[in-house]
Design a protein around this motif. Structure first.
Motif, PDB file in Angstrom:
ATOM      1  N   GLY A 153      -0.145   0.811   6.430  1.00 11.60           N
ATOM      2  CA  GLY A 153      -0.565   1.811   4.971  1.00 11.60           C
ATOM      3  C   GLY A 153       0.034   1.798   4.281  1.00 11.60           C
ATOM      4  N   THR A 154      -0.197   1.649   3.158  1.00 12.77           N
ATOM      5  CA  THR A 154       0.577   1.734   1.895  1.00 12.77           C
ATOM      6  C   THR A 154       0.871   3.115   1.815  1.00 12.77           C
ATOM      7  N   GLY A 155       1.414   3.957   1.096  1.00 13.57           N
ATOM      8  CA  GLY A 155       2.003   5.353  -0.047  1.00 13.57           C
ATOM      9  C   GLY A 155       0.840   5.250  -0.492  1.00 13.57           C
ATOM     10  N   GLY A 186      -4.427  -7.093   2.810  1.00 12.63           N
ATOM     11  CA  GLY A 186      -4.040  -6.367   3.577  1.00 12.63           C
ATOM     12  C   GLY A 186      -4.038  -4.978   3.316  1.00 12.63           C
ATOM     13  N   SER A 187      -4.569  -3.729   2.425  1.00  9.16           N
ATOM     14  CA  SER A 187      -5.295  -2.610   2.501  1.00  9.16           C
ATOM     15  C   SER A 187      -6.303  -3.437   2.382  1.00  9.16           C
ATOM     16  N   ALA A 188      -7.216  -3.956   1.946  1.00  5.87           N
ATOM     17  CA  ALA A 188      -8.135  -3.744   2.137  1.00  5.87           C
ATOM     18  C   ALA A 188      -8.582  -4.537   3.341  1.00  5.87           C
ATOM     19  N   ALA A 240      -4.290 -11.165  -8.428  1.00  8.36           N
ATOM     20  CA  ALA A 240      -4.895 -11.640  -7.780  1.00  8.36           C
ATOM     21  C   ALA A 240      -4.685 -11.994  -6.462  1.00  8.36           C
ATOM     22  N   ARG A 241      -4.768 -10.418  -6.377  1.00  6.76           N
ATOM     23  CA  ARG A 241      -5.165  -9.858  -4.653  1.00  6.76           C
ATOM     24  C   ARG A 241      -6.346  -9.042  -4.829  1.00  6.76           C
ATOM     25  N   THR A 242      -7.867  -9.145  -4.553  1.00  2.91           N
ATOM     26  CA  THR A 242      -8.740  -8.319  -4.295  1.00  2.91           C
ATOM     27  C   THR A 242      -8.740  -6.945  -3.601  1.00  2.91           C
ATOM     28  N   GLY A 275       3.736  -4.409  -2.393  1.00  2.00           N
ATOM     29  CA  GLY A 275       3.028  -4.802  -0.388  1.00  2.00           C
ATOM     30  C   GLY A 275       3.819  -5.232  -0.469  1.00  2.00           C
ATOM     31  N   ALA A 276       3.583  -5.459   1.812  1.00  2.00           N
ATOM     32  CA  ALA A 276       4.942  -6.220   2.226  1.00  2.00           C
ATOM     33  C   ALA A 276       5.346  -7.809   1.723  1.00  2.00           C
ATOM     34  N   SER A 277       4.910  -7.964   1.369  1.00  3.07           N
ATOM     35  CA  SER A 277       5.685  -9.026   0.023  1.00  3.07           C
ATOM     36  C   SER A 277       6.931  -8.930  -0.800  1.00  3.07           C
ATOM     37  N   LEU A 280       8.793  -2.837  -5.651  1.00  2.00           N
ATOM     38  CA  LEU A 280       9.033  -3.637  -4.701  1.00  2.00           C
ATOM     39  C   LEU A 280       7.230  -2.917  -3.896  1.00  2.00           C
ATOM     40  N   ARG A 281       7.506  -1.429  -4.404  1.00  2.00           N
ATOM     41  CA  ARG A 281       5.934  -1.084  -2.905  1.00  2.00           C
ATOM     42  C   ARG A 281       4.630  -1.533  -3.620  1.00  2.00           C
ATOM     43  N   LEU A 282       4.938  -2.035  -5.171  1.00  2.00           N
ATOM     44  CA  LEU A 282       3.581  -2.681  -5.302  1.00  2.00           C
ATOM     45  C   LEU A 282       3.361  -3.510  -4.902  1.00  2.00           C
ATOM     46  N   PHE A 287       1.566  -8.155  19.997  1.00  2.00           N
ATOM     47  CA  PHE A 287       1.059  -8.725  18.721  1.00  2.00           C
ATOM     48  C   PHE A 287      -0.399  -8.064  18.686  1.00  2.00           C
ATOM     49  N   PHE A 288      -0.228  -6.940  17.161  1.00  2.00           N
ATOM     50  CA  PHE A 288      -1.619  -7.106  16.640  1.00  2.00           C
ATOM     51  C   PHE A 288      -1.967  -7.480  15.735  1.00  2.00           C
ATOM     52  N   GLY A 289      -2.652  -8.490  15.051  1.00  2.00           N
ATOM     53  CA  GLY A 289      -2.953  -8.796  14.265  1.00  2.00           C
ATOM     54  C   GLY A 289      -4.138  -8.577  13.126  1.00  2.00           C
ATOM     55  N   LEU A 290      -4.121  -7.534  12.188  1.00  2.00           N
ATOM     56  CA  LEU A 290      -5.156  -7.449  11.342  1.00  2.00           C
ATOM     57  C   LEU A 290      -4.897  -7.946   9.545  1.00  2.00           C
ATOM     58  N   THR A 291      -3.854  -7.349   9.604  1.00  2.00           N
ATOM     59  CA  THR A 291      -3.408  -7.843   7.671  1.00  2.00           C
ATOM     60  C   THR A 291      -3.626  -9.482   7.863  1.00  2.00           C
ATOM     61  N   GLU A 292      -4.294  -9.740   6.396  1.00  2.00           N
ATOM     62  CA  GLU A 292      -4.059 -11.504   6.171  1.00  2.00           C
ATOM     63  C   GLU A 292      -3.386 -11.606   5.012  1.00  2.00           C
TER      64      GLU A 292
HETATM   65  C1  LIG Z   1       7.972  -4.289   8.733  1.00  2.00           C
HETATM   66  C2  LIG Z   1       6.134  -4.661   8.747  1.00  2.00           C
HETATM   67  C3  LIG Z   1       5.090  -4.383  10.083  1.00  2.00           C
HETATM   68  C4  LIG Z   1       4.225  -4.878   9.692  1.00  2.00           C
HETATM   69  N1  LIG Z   1       3.119  -5.051  10.805  1.00  2.00           N
HETATM   70  C5  LIG Z   1       1.855  -5.214  11.228  1.00  2.00           C
HETATM   71  C6  LIG Z   1       1.256  -5.550  12.314  1.00  2.00           C
HETATM   72  O1  LIG Z   1       1.559  -5.352  13.176  1.00  2.00           O
HETATM   73  N2  LIG Z   1      -0.017  -5.807  11.742  1.00  2.00           N
HETATM   74  C7  LIG Z   1      -0.824  -5.977  10.938  1.00  2.00           C
HETATM   75  O2  LIG Z   1      -1.825  -5.950  11.239  1.00  2.00           O
HETATM   76  N3  LIG Z   1       0.190  -5.956   9.711  1.00  2.00           N
HETATM   77  C8  LIG Z   1       1.531  -5.218  10.157  1.00  2.00           C
HETATM   78  N4  LIG Z   1       2.409  -4.977   8.919  1.00  2.00           N
HETATM   79  C9  LIG Z   1       0.961  -5.293   7.170  1.00  2.00           C
HETATM   80  C10 LIG Z   1       0.621  -4.465   6.572  1.00  2.00           C
HETATM   81  O3  LIG Z   1      -0.254  -3.380   7.016  1.00  2.00           O
HETATM   82  C11 LIG Z   1       0.519  -4.516   5.267  1.00  2.00           C
HETATM   83  O4  LIG Z   1       1.603  -4.520   4.724  1.00  2.00           O
HETATM   84  C12 LIG Z   1       0.457  -2.931   4.659  1.00  2.00           C
HETATM   85  O5  LIG Z   1      -1.708  -3.257   5.076  1.00  2.00           O
HETATM   86  C13 LIG Z   1      -0.002  -3.819   2.800  1.00  2.00           C
HETATM   87  O6  LIG Z   1      -0.725  -4.826   2.430  1.00  2.00           O
HETATM   88  P1  LIG Z   1      -0.484  -5.662   1.407  1.00  2.00           P
HETATM   89  O7  LIG Z   1       0.952  -5.559   1.733  1.00  2.00           O
HETATM   90  O8  LIG Z   1      -1.351  -6.776   1.906  1.00  2.00           O
HETATM   91  O9  LIG Z   1      -0.418  -4.332   0.268  1.00  2.00           O
HETATM   92  P2  LIG Z   1      -2.044  -4.505  -0.827  1.00  2.00           P
HETATM   93  O10 LIG Z   1      -2.504  -4.420   0.060  1.00  2.00           O
HETATM   94  O11 LIG Z   1      -1.574  -6.487  -1.018  1.00  2.00           O
HETATM   95  O12 LIG Z   1      -0.955  -3.751  -1.730  1.00  2.00           O
HETATM   96  C14 LIG Z   1      -0.298  -3.836  -3.419  1.00  2.00           C
HETATM   97  C15 LIG Z   1      -0.285  -3.075  -3.633  1.00  2.00           C
HETATM   98  O13 LIG Z   1      -1.702  -2.958  -4.153  1.00  2.00           O
HETATM   99  C16 LIG Z   1      -2.168  -1.454  -3.898  1.00  2.00           C
HETATM  100  N5  LIG Z   1      -3.128  -0.571  -3.607  1.00  2.00           N
HETATM  101  C17 LIG Z   1      -3.601  -1.722  -2.287  1.00  2.00           C
HETATM  102  N6  LIG Z   1      -4.901  -1.438  -2.680  1.00  2.00           N
HETATM  103  C18 LIG Z   1      -5.070  -0.066  -3.755  1.00  2.00           C
HETATM  104  C19 LIG Z   1      -6.563   0.000  -4.284  1.00  2.00           C
HETATM  105  N7  LIG Z   1      -7.426   0.460  -3.419  1.00  2.00           N
HETATM  106  N8  LIG Z   1      -6.031   1.439  -4.899  1.00  2.00           N
HETATM  107  C20 LIG Z   1      -4.530   1.665  -4.793  1.00  2.00           C
HETATM  108  N9  LIG Z   1      -3.505   1.096  -4.862  1.00  2.00           N
HETATM  109  C21 LIG Z   1      -3.696  -0.304  -4.223  1.00  2.00           C
HETATM  110  C22 LIG Z   1      -0.758  -0.738  -2.571  1.00  2.00           C
HETATM  111  O14 LIG Z   1      -0.958   0.749  -2.709  1.00  2.00           O
HETATM  112  C23 LIG Z   1       0.394  -1.809  -2.372  1.00  2.00           C
HETATM  113  O15 LIG Z   1       1.146  -1.225  -3.382  1.00  2.00           O
HETATM  114  C24 LIG Z   1       3.271  -5.131   8.433  1.00  2.00           C
HETATM  115  C25 LIG Z   1       3.965  -4.638   7.300  1.00  2.00           C
HETATM  116  C26 LIG Z   1       5.322  -4.432   7.337  1.00  2.00           C
HETATM  117  C27 LIG Z   1       6.539  -4.527   6.388  1.00  2.00           C
END
Ligand SMILES: Cc1cc2nc3c(=O)[nH]c(=O)nc-3n(C[C@H](O)[C@H](O)[C@H](O)COP(=O)(O)OP(=O)(O)OC[C@H]3O[C@@H](n4cnc5c(N)ncnc54)[C@H](O)[C@@H]3O)c2cc1C
Lengths: 435, 209
Positions: free
Chosen positions: A391-393, A165-167, B120-122, B179-181, B175-177, A156-161
């Motif tokens: 990374g999200t869209g 996530g994005s941050a 609640a997310r920063t 994130g993975a939740s 759902l996109r907003l 596994f590759f554990g980055l997201t918390e």
């Molecule tokens: C199938 C799957 C496999 C995955 N595998 C891994 C893995 O192997 N290892 C790992 O570490 N992670 C993994 N992930 C996690 C993935 O990398 C994160 O879901 C992703 O980085 C987004 O983080 P988040 O879900 O916390 O969303 P958040 O960061 O909480 O984002 C929520 C929303 O806010 C938006 N957003 C966030 N920041 C900004 C900004 N600055 N400006 C504008 N909009 C913003 C996002 O686009 C999103 O729409 C996986 C996810 C999935 C669904």
């Protein structure tokens, strides 16, 4: 919860047996002979992946009984240094061709045409291998590859918390010395693929404030203090995303990847190195499913009105253009050029196209298509994952904007400088190493 | 793009508990309640009959967490019984309108959850709700909902189908907003998938392409 409304036990899901991925190179590809041979090889390997995909969708752990599938063994080969490859089981030419970023994009697309969930469920180095390749010293590297090749090994590759996530650069999992000076890991990771079923993997954590305070640690999941559980996923269930809890996990110095490197070439550098290289593969997977859904729709609705056919053709046009872009950015990575905005752009556009395509197919295949076509219903769920992976869209759109303002995103401006992030992290580095 | 501060909303959590799924909407249960209400079988317990789709299928609540989809999302589909096929047109129309209202309510439920979740997310010292891209997505979803509810009951099957497709798009934006939740089966991602299946069965735009 409720009655069954007169239902008998649900029948086992079976998908149509006709499986005919396009034989010719896919539109938008312009591959050299070794890559064309790889493309053909992966097309053949993808046979049987649909049935495996149904099994893995029902029970993601079913992958353990599918290790005999040639695609399962093949996908990992290119991520191994040559001396660790299974030369008896797989032809050397395609394996070598799959070892580059471009080769991986081609492989990922063809195998995802079969089933993306199976591909992600496979054992092998995957992203953790890229981190090891980028950061590890010789001893770490040897120990890692010996481990992952001694038996089928999931990583596994554990980055997201949970809170980041994005941050990801703001990650909070801590690596700190305890009273006797031993490094101790504490924190949580979430949505990490395969973690609850892996034997080893990389965790990114913080030893000090700031971007250079991030470290990458190679863990054994049998270590005390490691706990992980699967999360219930809508689709792409083979990815087996997991929640990890790290409690006073004792880290030996040799577990810190890149301990011989300066901080600016360690943890964060490794994370970015991996993510940039992983994205063309995700884009390839998204395009593979897009193509598969188009082919499935056309096969199941041969007499389509011109307007419907036109909508499907519109998808195929875009898939061809994106395929070309994916191959371009992957080829650039192989030549040491990492165009971050474009890599993210093609990943997120391919993800969005895959999602649109499944919505279109559900419409074109008629009422109750999501009931009558279980394969489509699965693809419809699976493709949504690509939006979030690596990374999200939205994050990639913002990066595209910066690319537009800063440089040569559209190809007509001055030759871009090698990308430097605002934090000053150089993203210029080699591709998926062939070892 | 600089973050735009947003006022704190009442009830907003300072620190999300990401392991805890949001309050469920209960789409499958509400779908069954709609069947019962339309067929006047709401005496408690699951209804004996359900309203059939135009193609003679019935979708109902029947959880099968360890099975295949759609059982994992709390739904099952079967052919309508002869008795169900005799359900008259007005009841079918009432069910169609009710299903659309249910889809709207689920999108609203998800929108409210997204507001709390993102507040609640920063990132970079500001909450995600203060990002303009996030704000635009939430506003778009809210506008879609406003428009759907203002439109009144759709006239005919195709109009109904178009309305559901617009709600599917709004739901996907949310759902996109998330994130993975938004990709977890036990949260809004799973419930919206169930609603999309219901729309696909009961309110399909037809095959004219
Ligand atoms: C199938 C799957 C496999 C995955 N595998 C891994 C893995 O192997 N290892 C790992 O570490 N992670 C993994 N992930 C996690 C993935 O990398 C994160 O879901 C992703 O980085 C987004 O983080 P988040 O879900 O916390 O969303 P958040 O960061 O909480 O984002 C929520 C929303 O806010 C938006 N957003 C966030 N920041 C900004 C900004 N600055 N400006 C504008 N909009 C913003 C996002 O686009 C999103 O729409 C996986 C996810 C999935 C669904």
């Amino acid at each position: 919860m409720s009655d069954t409304g007169g239902l008998a036990a649900p029948p086992a899901v079976t998908y149509p047996t006709v499986y005919a991925p396009p034989a010719a190179p896919l539109a938008g590809t312009d591959l050299d002979p070794p890559l064309r041979a790889l493309d053909r090889h992966c097309r053949e390997l993808s046979e049987g992946m649909r049935e495996a995909g149904a099994a893995v969708d029902r029970d993601p752990d079913a992958i353990a009984g599918l290790l005999h599938l040639p695609a399962v063994g093949f996908q990992a080969q290119g991520s191994l240094p040559p001396e660790y490859r299974d030369t008896g089981a797989h032809p050397a030419g395609p394996v070598q061709a799959s070892a580059s970023s471009l080769g991986w994009a081609v492989t990922a697309e063809r195998l995802a045409y079969g089933d993306a969930g199976v591909l992600l469920a496979c054992p092998g180095p995957s992203l953790s291998g890229l981190a090891v390749e980028a950061l590890a010293d010789d001893a770490q590297r040897t120990a890692y590859y010996e481990r992952v090749t001694s038996a089928p090994t999931w990583t596994f590759f554990g980055l997201t918390e949970p809170r980041k996530g994005s941050a990801a650069m703001e990650l909070e999992t801590s690596l700190a010395p305890d009273d006797d000076g031993t490094l101790v890991l504490n924190g949580e990771k979430r949505y990490v693929g395969t973690a609850a079923r892996a034997q080893t993997g990389v965790v990114f954590c913080r030893r000090a404030p700031g971007p250079w305070g991030i470290e990458a640690v190679l863990l054994d999941t049998a270590q005390q203090g490691f706990e992980a559980e699967l999360l219930p996923m809508v689709g792409l269930r083979g990815a087996r995303i997991s929640h990890i809890r790290l409690t006073d996990l004792r880290v030996r110095p040799e577990q810190v990847l890149g301990r011989h490197r300066p901080p600016s070439r360690r943890g964060l550098y490794g994370a970015l190195h991996v993510l940039y290289r992983g994205r063309p593969g995700i884009a390839g997977m998204a395009l593979g499913v897009t193509q598969a859904v188009c082919d499935y729709t056309a096969a199941h609705r041969p007499a389509m009105p011109a307007s419907a056919r036109g909508r499907l053709d519109g998808v195929l046009d875009r898939a061809a253009a994106l395929r070309r872009l994916v191959h371009t950015v992957a080829g650039e990575i192989d030549h040491g050029v990492v165009d971050v905005p474009r890599i993210g752009a093609v990943k997120s556009r391919a993800a969005a196209l895959a999602e649109e395509t499944t919505l279109l197919a559900a419409e074109l295949l008629g009422p109750a298509s999501l009931i009558e076509h279980p394969w489509l219903e699965k693809a419809y769920r699976d493709v949504r994952a690509f939006e979030y992976m690596e990374g999200t869209g939205a994050v990639h759109r913002l990066s595209v904007f910066h690319g537009l303002v800063k440089g040569d995103l559209l190809g007509s401006g001055p030759v871009p400088e090698p990308y430097v992030t605002p934090a000053g992290v150089s993203a210029r580095a080699g591709g998926r190493s062939a070892g | 793009m600089s973050p735009t501060a947003v006022p704190t909303r009442p009830g907003q959590q300072a620190d999300p508990a990401p392991g805890v799924p949001p309050a469920p909407f209960g789409f499958p249960r509400r779908l069954d309640a709609l069947h019962a209400q339309v067929l006047r079988e709401d005496a408690g317990g699951p209804p004996a009959r359900r309203v059939p789709s135009p193609e003679g299928l019935v979708l109902l609540a029947a959880a099968d967490p360890d099975g295949s989809s759609p059982g994992r999302f709390g739904l099952a589909c079967r052919p309508a019984t002869p008795e169900e096929l005799a359900v008259p047109a007005p009841a079918r129309a009432a069910f169609g309108a009710g299903l659309l209202a249910l889809h709207c309510d689920l999108v609203e439920h998800t929108l409210r959850h997204a507001l709390d979740h993102l507040a609640a997310r920063t990132s970079g010292g500001a909450d995600l709700l203060s990002r303009q891209l996030v704000q635009a997505g939430l506003a778009d979803a809210a506008l879609a909902l406003l428009e759907e509810r203002a439109g009144g009951p759709p006239a005919g099957q195709d109009a109904l189908a178009r309305a559901h497709l617009r709600l599917v798009a709004a739901g996907r934006t949310l759902l996109r907003l998330l994130g993975a939740s938004g990709f977890l089966a036990d949260g809004p991602g799973g419930e919206l998938h169930a609603a999309e299946i219901a729309a696909n069965v009961y309110a399909h735009p037809g095959t004219e392409g």
